[in-house]
Design an enzyme around this catalytic site. Structure first.
Site, mmCIF file in Angstrom:
data_model
loop_
_atom_site.group_PDB
_atom_site.id
_atom_site.type_symbol
_atom_site.label_atom_id
_atom_site.label_comp_id
_atom_site.label_asym_id
_atom_site.label_seq_id
_atom_site.Cartn_x
_atom_site.Cartn_y
_atom_site.Cartn_z
ATOM 1 N N LYS A 47 0.917 -1.183 -0.024
ATOM 2 C CA LYS A 47 -0.085 0.220 0.071
ATOM 3 C C LYS A 47 0.748 1.451 -0.025
ATOM 4 C CE LYS A 47 -3.563 -2.193 2.958
ATOM 5 N NZ LYS A 47 -4.044 -2.426 4.261
ATOM 6 N N ASP A 107 14.362 -0.729 1.049
ATOM 7 C CA ASP A 107 15.080 -0.982 2.429
ATOM 8 C C ASP A 107 15.904 -2.067 2.298
ATOM 9 O OD1 ASP A 107 15.202 -1.500 5.215
ATOM 10 O OD2 ASP A 107 13.481 -0.733 5.660
HETATM 11 C C1 PRP Z 1 7.196 -1.562 2.745
HETATM 12 C C2 PRP Z 1 7.590 -0.637 1.203
HETATM 13 C C3 PRP Z 1 8.117 -1.624 0.470
HETATM 14 C C4 PRP Z 1 8.798 -2.284 1.148
HETATM 15 C C5 PRP Z 1 10.237 -2.144 1.261
HETATM 16 O O1 PRP Z 1 6.170 -2.500 2.152
HETATM 17 O O2 PRP Z 1 6.310 -0.282 0.879
HETATM 18 O O3 PRP Z 1 7.178 -2.161 -0.635
HETATM 19 O O4 PRP Z 1 8.261 -2.487 2.646
HETATM 20 O O5 PRP Z 1 11.130 -2.894 2.072
HETATM 21 P P1 PRP Z 1 12.157 -4.047 1.594
HETATM 22 O O6 PRP Z 1 13.274 -3.248 0.781
HETATM 23 O O7 PRP Z 1 12.871 -4.299 2.730
HETATM 24 O O8 PRP Z 1 11.336 -5.147 0.942
HETATM 25 P P2 PRP Z 1 5.209 -3.095 3.449
HETATM 26 O O9 PRP Z 1 5.762 -4.669 3.190
HETATM 27 O O10 PRP Z 1 5.443 -2.740 4.920
HETATM 28 O O11 PRP Z 1 3.529 -3.084 3.131
HETATM 29 P P3 PRP Z 1 2.768 -1.650 2.773
HETATM 30 O O12 PRP Z 1 3.412 -0.977 1.640
HETATM 31 O O13 PRP Z 1 1.469 -2.007 2.734
HETATM 32 O O14 PRP Z 1 3.292 -0.791 3.778
#
Ligand code: PRP
Length: 184
Positions: A47, A107
């Site tokens: 999201k 990240d």
């Molecule tokens: C977060 C963000 C990215 C991901 C990045 O999503 O939106 O998609 O983490 O992190 P990474 O590089 O460690 O994979 P999340 O899974 O928290 O879901 P969300 O977007 O619904 O908040």
């Protein structure tokens, strides 16, 4: 203006609304120049990226369309589990399409490493990664963004789409969450 209940949980502002707006305009212009005359597909990774997507597509005056995919690897934890799960899949054939992946944050790199492979397996012609925030200090996968808005330190950031336990996405800037909020 009075601080909202939500904003009382913010330790400090990391990136202001004005800075986001100015940088998004630059990114939009760069994408416009790269894709002028073509029709790329903006792919928003839900999201978190929905706020950035809305501003980025309006800053990029291309005849493009928008698609959504939802993935999850955190499941309310603060560290990626490493397992990426698709919770809402593409609703169209992307064969031969130039894909611009729009992320709120890069990240560990788990999400984008997974998505790149996934989209190539679905026969995308090209993949361009745009992320608003880049946190290189936490990277465990060799993924780099083609365009990134801001490099951020290893702090718990929320706002402008980014959440903690699904909250704070509607704060209009990027802020650092007070540690007692997620420690408690
Ligand atoms: C977060 C963000 C990215 C991901 C990045 O999503 O939106 O998609 O983490 O992190 P990474 O590089 O460690 O994979 P999340 O899974 O928290 O879901 P969300 O977007 O619904 O908040």
């Amino acid at each position: 203006m009075m601080k909202s209940e939500m904003e009382k949980d913010i330790l400090k502002v990391l990136v202001t609304e004005e800075e986001i707006k100015a940088r998004t305009a630059e990114l939009g212009q760069a994408l416009y120049e790269q894709f002028e005359g073509r029709q790329p597909l903006f792919l928003s990774v839900l999201k978190g990226s929905f706020v950035f997507l809305a501003d980025l597509v309006r800053a990029t005056q291309l005849k493009s369309d928008v698609e959504f995919i939802a993935v999850s690897s955190y499941e309310n934890a603060t560290v990626s589990s490493g397992r990426v799960r698709i919770t809402h899949d593409l609703q169209q054939d992307i064969t031969g399409r130039d894909i611009i992946i729009v992320e709120d944050i890069l990240d560990s790199g788990n999400t984008l490493a997974f998505l790149k492979n996934y989209l190539l397996a679905k026969n995308a012609a090209s993949i361009t990664i745009v992320t608003l925030l880049d946190k290189p200090s936490r990277r465990t996968k060799a993924v780099t963004a083609d365009y990134s808005g801001f490099v951020v330190p290893d702090e718990f950031v929320v706002g402008y789409g980014l959440d903690y336990c699904q909250k704070y996405r509607n704060i209009p800037y990027i802020g650092v969450l007070k540690p007692e909020v997620y420690a408690g």
